[in-house]
Write a protein that holds these residues in place. Sequence first.
Motif, PDB file in Angstrom:
ATOM      1  N   ARG A 233      20.592 -30.825  -6.232  1.00 25.56           N
ATOM      2  CA  ARG A 233      20.641 -29.824  -5.167  1.00 25.56           C
ATOM      3  C   ARG A 233      20.127 -30.426  -3.873  1.00 25.56           C
ATOM      4  O   ARG A 233      19.362 -31.391  -3.855  1.00 25.56           O
ATOM      5  N   THR A 234      20.519 -29.789  -2.791  1.00 22.22           N
ATOM      6  CA  THR A 234      19.981 -30.148  -1.500  1.00 22.22           C
ATOM      7  C   THR A 234      19.682 -28.865  -0.749  1.00 22.22           C
ATOM      8  O   THR A 234      20.148 -27.798  -1.111  1.00 22.22           O
TER       9      THR A 234
ATOM     10  N   ALA B 136      16.478 -22.760  -1.118  1.00 18.62           N
ATOM     11  CA  ALA B 136      16.489 -22.144  -2.441  1.00 18.62           C
ATOM     12  C   ALA B 136      17.847 -21.574  -2.813  1.00 18.62           C
ATOM     13  O   ALA B 136      18.143 -21.382  -3.992  1.00 18.62           O
ATOM     14  N   ASP B 137      18.702 -21.282  -1.831  1.00 16.44           N
ATOM     15  CA  ASP B 137      20.014 -20.730  -2.156  1.00 16.44           C
ATOM     16  C   ASP B 137      21.069 -21.816  -2.327  1.00 16.44           C
ATOM     17  O   ASP B 137      22.244 -21.530  -2.490  1.00 16.44           O
ATOM     18  N   ALA B 138      20.624 -23.052  -2.310  1.00 14.67           N
ATOM     19  CA  ALA B 138      21.584 -24.151  -2.410  1.00 14.67           C
ATOM     20  C   ALA B 138      22.199 -24.220  -3.798  1.00 14.67           C
ATOM     21  O   ALA B 138      21.514 -24.029  -4.810  1.00 14.67           O
ATOM     22  N   GLU B 139      23.466 -24.505  -3.828  1.00 16.29           N
ATOM     23  CA  GLU B 139      24.164 -24.672  -5.093  1.00 16.29           C
ATOM     24  C   GLU B 139      23.663 -25.913  -5.802  1.00 16.29           C
ATOM     25  O   GLU B 139      23.354 -26.925  -5.173  1.00 16.29           O
ATOM     26  N   GLN B 140      23.589 -25.826  -7.114  1.00 20.31           N
ATOM     27  CA  GLN B 140      23.257 -27.004  -7.908  1.00 20.31           C
ATOM     28  C   GLN B 140      24.561 -27.567  -8.464  1.00 20.31           C
ATOM     29  O   GLN B 140      25.309 -26.869  -9.140  1.00 20.31           O
TER      30      GLN B 140
ATOM     31  N   PHE C 105      26.489 -30.058 -10.900  1.00 21.80           N
ATOM     32  CA  PHE C 105      26.253 -30.713 -12.174  1.00 21.80           C
ATOM     33  C   PHE C 105      27.172 -31.910 -12.357  1.00 21.80           C
ATOM     34  O   PHE C 105      28.343 -31.887 -11.962  1.00 21.80           O
ATOM     35  N   GLY C 106      26.626 -32.937 -12.992  1.00 24.85           N
ATOM     36  CA  GLY C 106      27.465 -34.030 -13.433  1.00 24.85           C
ATOM     37  C   GLY C 106      28.140 -33.664 -14.741  1.00 24.85           C
ATOM     38  O   GLY C 106      27.850 -32.616 -15.316  1.00 24.85           O
TER      39      GLY C 106
END
Lengths: 112, 116
Positions: free
Chosen positions: B97-98, B101-105, B107-108
Motif C-alpha cells: 500500500r501507499t 488509510a483509505d489506500a488500496e492494498q 496484492f501479488g
Amino acid sequence: GDSVTQTEGLVTLTEGLPVMLNCTYQTIYSNPFLFWYVQHLNESPRLLLKSFTDNKRTEHQGFHATLHKSSSSFHLQKSSAQLSDSALYYCALTSGSWQLIFGSGTQLTVMP
Amino acid sequence: GALVYQYPRRTICKSGTSMRMECQAVGFQATSVAWYRQSPQKTFELIALSTVNSAIKYEQNFTQEKFPISHPNLSFSSMTVLNAYLEDRGLYLCGARTGGADAEQFFGPGTRLTVL
C-alpha cells in the motif's frame, strides 16, 4: 483490538437471485475505512469496493455496499447474481493505521 | 498502473530447509508491505506488517526468527521462511500500500510453498 466478522463461510445461490454478504466490524476508531476484496480461483485478491462515509452507498461492477456506523456494518449486495460472481469475498477494515484487518471470508458459489 | 510481483510463484523445499520469497511493487511506492499466509483451511493470516523507516510488526504466532523480512526501499520486500515444516505450507501473499488509510492494498499473485 479491531476485528471484522463475516458470519457466512459459504453462500450458495442460483443465478439471478440477489446477493447479500454480511460484514460487521469492531473498532474504537471513529472513522474506519471499510473494504471489500474479491478473490477468484487461482488469482490474488483485488479491491472491489471501499468506503469511509457513513450512510453513503458505494457501487462498483454491479455490487454495492453502505457503511453504517450505527450498526458497524458494511454488507455487500448485488441485485442479481451471475455465474462469474463465484469467488471468495473478504471484508476488511483499517482504522487509520497501516494494517488492514480481514474477515474470515465468504465463499460465494452461484449455480446455473 | 499499480502492480505487485512475487517470486517465485511456486517453490518446493524439504522439511527443515529455508526458502526466500520476494515482492516487488511497480508503478507506485510501497510504503507499507504486509505478508500473509493463506492456508487451505484458513483465511488470511497476517504474518507481519512492514512500513519503511519503521520497525516490522509481527503478529502473534509469527516471529522474526522464523520469518525474517527485509523492506529496504519503496519497491521491494523479501521474506524468508526458515526451517520450513509441513505447517508452513500455503500461499504467501504480499500486499503493498501507499498513501493514507483509505489506500488500496495491491496484492501479488503469491508464492505457493510446498514442504516435503
